[in-house]
Design a protein around this motif. Structure first.
Motif, PDB file in Angstrom:
ATOM      1  N   TYR A  75       2.320   0.812   4.147  1.00 21.75           N
ATOM      2  CA  TYR A  75       1.834   0.063   5.305  1.00 21.75           C
ATOM      3  C   TYR A  75       3.003  -0.412   6.161  1.00 21.75           C
ATOM      4  CZ  TYR A  75      -0.844  -3.171   8.162  1.00 21.75           C
ATOM      5  OH  TYR A  75      -1.423  -3.811   9.230  1.00 21.75           O
ATOM      6  N   VAL A  76       4.015  -1.001   5.525  1.00 25.32           N
ATOM      7  CA  VAL A  76       5.179  -1.485   6.261  1.00 25.32           C
ATOM      8  C   VAL A  76       6.442  -1.165   5.474  1.00 25.32           C
ATOM      9  CG1 VAL A  76       4.865  -3.815   5.299  1.00 25.32           C
ATOM     10  CG2 VAL A  76       6.347  -3.497   7.290  1.00 25.32           C
ATOM     11  N   ALA A  77       7.412  -0.536   6.129  1.00 27.78           N
ATOM     12  CA  ALA A  77       8.689  -0.193   5.513  1.00 27.78           C
ATOM     13  C   ALA A  77       9.671   0.169   6.611  1.00 27.78           C
ATOM     14  CB  ALA A  77       8.536   0.970   4.530  1.00 27.78           C
ATOM     15  N   THR A  78      10.961   0.125   6.272  1.00 27.76           N
ATOM     16  CA  THR A  78      11.985   0.410   7.278  1.00 27.76           C
ATOM     17  C   THR A  78      13.110   1.297   6.767  1.00 27.76           C
ATOM     18  OG1 THR A  78      13.293  -1.561   6.696  1.00 27.76           O
ATOM     19  CG2 THR A  78      11.575  -1.840   8.380  1.00 27.76           C
ATOM     20  N   ASN A  79      13.174   1.562   5.439  1.00 30.53           N
ATOM     21  CA  ASN A  79      14.330   2.260   4.880  1.00 30.53           C
ATOM     22  C   ASN A  79      13.873   3.439   4.031  1.00 30.53           C
ATOM     23  OD1 ASN A  79      16.583   2.581   2.658  1.00 30.53           O
ATOM     24  ND2 ASN A  79      17.533   1.612   4.441  1.00 30.53           N
ATOM     25  N   PHE A  80      14.343   4.631   4.390  1.00 28.24           N
ATOM     26  CA  PHE A  80      13.830   5.859   3.782  1.00 28.24           C
ATOM     27  C   PHE A  80      14.984   6.778   3.384  1.00 28.24           C
ATOM     28  CE2 PHE A  80      11.140   4.129   7.057  1.00 28.24           C
ATOM     29  CZ  PHE A  80       9.871   4.114   6.512  1.00 28.24           C
ATOM     30  N   GLU A  81      14.694   7.660   2.407  1.00 28.13           N
ATOM     31  CA  GLU A  81      15.666   8.674   1.986  1.00 28.13           C
ATOM     32  C   GLU A  81      14.987  10.018   1.810  1.00 28.13           C
ATOM     33  OE1 GLU A  81      18.343   7.750  -1.272  1.00 28.13           O
ATOM     34  OE2 GLU A  81      17.769   5.621  -1.086  1.00 28.13           O
ATOM     35  N   ALA A  93       0.812  -1.225   0.000  1.00 32.13           N
ATOM     36  CA  ALA A  93       0.000   0.000   0.000  1.00 32.13           C
ATOM     37  C   ALA A  93       0.844   1.274   0.000  1.00 32.13           C
ATOM     38  CB  ALA A  93      -0.954   0.002   1.193  1.00 32.13           C
ATOM     39  N   GLY A  94       1.737   1.408  -0.966  1.00 38.14           N
ATOM     40  CA  GLY A  94       2.526   2.627  -1.082  1.00 38.14           C
ATOM     41  C   GLY A  94       1.703   3.799  -1.585  1.00 38.14           C
TER      42      GLY A  94
END
Length: 401
Positions: free
Chosen positions: A389-395, A247-248
């Motif tokens: 909905y679920v993620a851990t790595n961002f920029e 769900a991006g």
């Protein structure tokens, strides 16, 4: 068993004196009732001594779905509200029912609303000044409690105060009427009124009943499980989510000249092994190399520790944390951190419990509420939003927006 005999059995636990008003002198100054701003005198629980009385009945399990349907986590959205499965103490009476228990904070009332389920659609309603209780029956001084259905069903209304179906809820009904006598309660007369704390209910004037409010009490079905992260990126101008699993969503707004940028990175969770009463802290990493001045909002429903990797000479000036559960951050030196997550004694600290979709979420999350809250708090307009909905790595990067 009558209300009077019940009162005799549980008075030592809740009152530790002859009345709530006597708590300060009868139980010590630390047990004195507290006041919430704009509300009536609120009760305080007094601990009982062994052998001096019985504690009120408290279910040992809460949050089970009717039919043992599975549910992820300890929260659920029904009736237009977001509820947390949480056991709470209450005064038992002849119409009490001790099924699943649900709790939420009602900002309009300034009180916590607690439900005990009698069946999948029948409930008793209780109110408390704090999430720790005690939860006291919601009583009606001009009916059987039919107007209380607005606390369970956000769409409930009445055309006639004495007819629970008069607002169009054909599945609504009241159960047998019980005059609540000799017990503390919260009471009101008509729909929309605030509730007042009643130290001891007099004879016959405060009525309660079991209610059907046209709502299935609990998650209608388990939420679809998110697939494992597949590395699919979500991009919103300078924002990027590298490992979105489900769900991006993204949005880029028109830049406000001369103002710092306001970026929102938002997820529901950063780990998926939580459950009722078990909310382990997930980990998230944000690499921020953007050189223009900007404020970064980090939001998650589940507890998350955010680690920010940023150049000391970069443009990050402030981090704003948001979430239903507590959020923490390891931030670069000199970056202002504002935390708005979890609850305090007066209610929620967060702007929105969660908001990972665009333009809005279903089922309790509120992206517009999150955006409007951080805009009001920061005095800035949204520049870009990236959610998953679920993620851990961002920029957060330089480049065209």
């Amino acid at each position: 068993m009558t209300n009077a005999s019940l009162l005799n059995k549980i008075v030592p636990f809740f009152l530790c004196a002859t009345s709530f008003g006597a708590l300060a002198s009868g139980c010590g100054s630390s047990d004195a009732p507290a006041r919430n701003e704009g509300s009536a005198l609120q009760p305080t629980v007094a601990e009982s001594e062994p052998g001096n009385g019985e504690r009120p009945a408290v279910p040992t399990e809460a949050g089970r779905e009717p039919g043992d349907r599975p549910r992820t986590g300890g929260s659920c959205e029904f009736g237009g509200f977001s509820w947390e499965a949480k056991p709470f103490a209450l005064y038992p009476d002849e119409e009490a029912c001790l099924g699943d228990q649900w709790v939420r904070f009602d900002a309009g009332l300034g009180l916590w609303v607690g439900l005990t389920t009698c069946s999948s659609d029948e409930t008793r309603i209780y109110l408390a000044a704090s999430p720790e209780g005690p939860f006291l029956a919601a009583a009606d001084t001009a009916g059987h409690g039919q107007d209380h259905c607005e606390l369970v069903n956000a769409g409930f209304t009445l055309g006639h105060e004495d007819d629970i179906t008069s607002g169009g809820c054909t599945d609504c009904s009241t159960g047998p009427n019980l005059p609540l006598e000799g017990l503390p309660a919260y009471a009101r007369a008509v729909l929309g009124e605030p509730f007042s704390f009643v130290e001891i209910t007099p004879e016959w004037s405060h009525q309660v009943s079991r209610l059907r409010c046209g709502v299935q009490l609990g998650c209608a079905a388990p939420p679809p499980p998110p697939p494992p992260p597949d590395g699919s990126p979500v991009e919103a101008g300078p924002l990027r989510i590298n490992d979105c699993g489900y769900a991006g969503a993204s949005h880029v707004a028109t830049a406000e000249p001369g103002q710092p940028e306001l970026f929102v990175l938002s997820v529901y969770e950063t780990r998926s092994d939580h459950g009722f009463g078990y909310h382990p802290t997930g980990e998230a990493s944000v690499t921020d190399t953007r050189t223009t001045p900007h404020v970064l909002v980090l939001s998650s429903y589940e507890p998350t520790h955010w680690t920010i990797n940023a150049d000391a000479a970069g443009g990050l000036t402030q981090i704003i944390l948001n979430g239903y559960h507590d959020q923490t951050v390891t931030a670069p030196p000199g970056v202002l951190v504002s935390e708005h997550s979890g609850f305090n004694d007066e209610g929620p600290e967060y702007f929105s419990a969660c908001g990972y979709a665009w333009p809005n979420n279903d089922g309790g999350c509120d992206t517009p509420g999150l955006v409007s809250g951080v805009e009001s708090f920061s005095g800035l307009s949204l520049s870009a939003f990236a959610g998953c909905y679920v993620a851990t790595n961002f920029e957060v990067r330089d480049g065209d927006r």
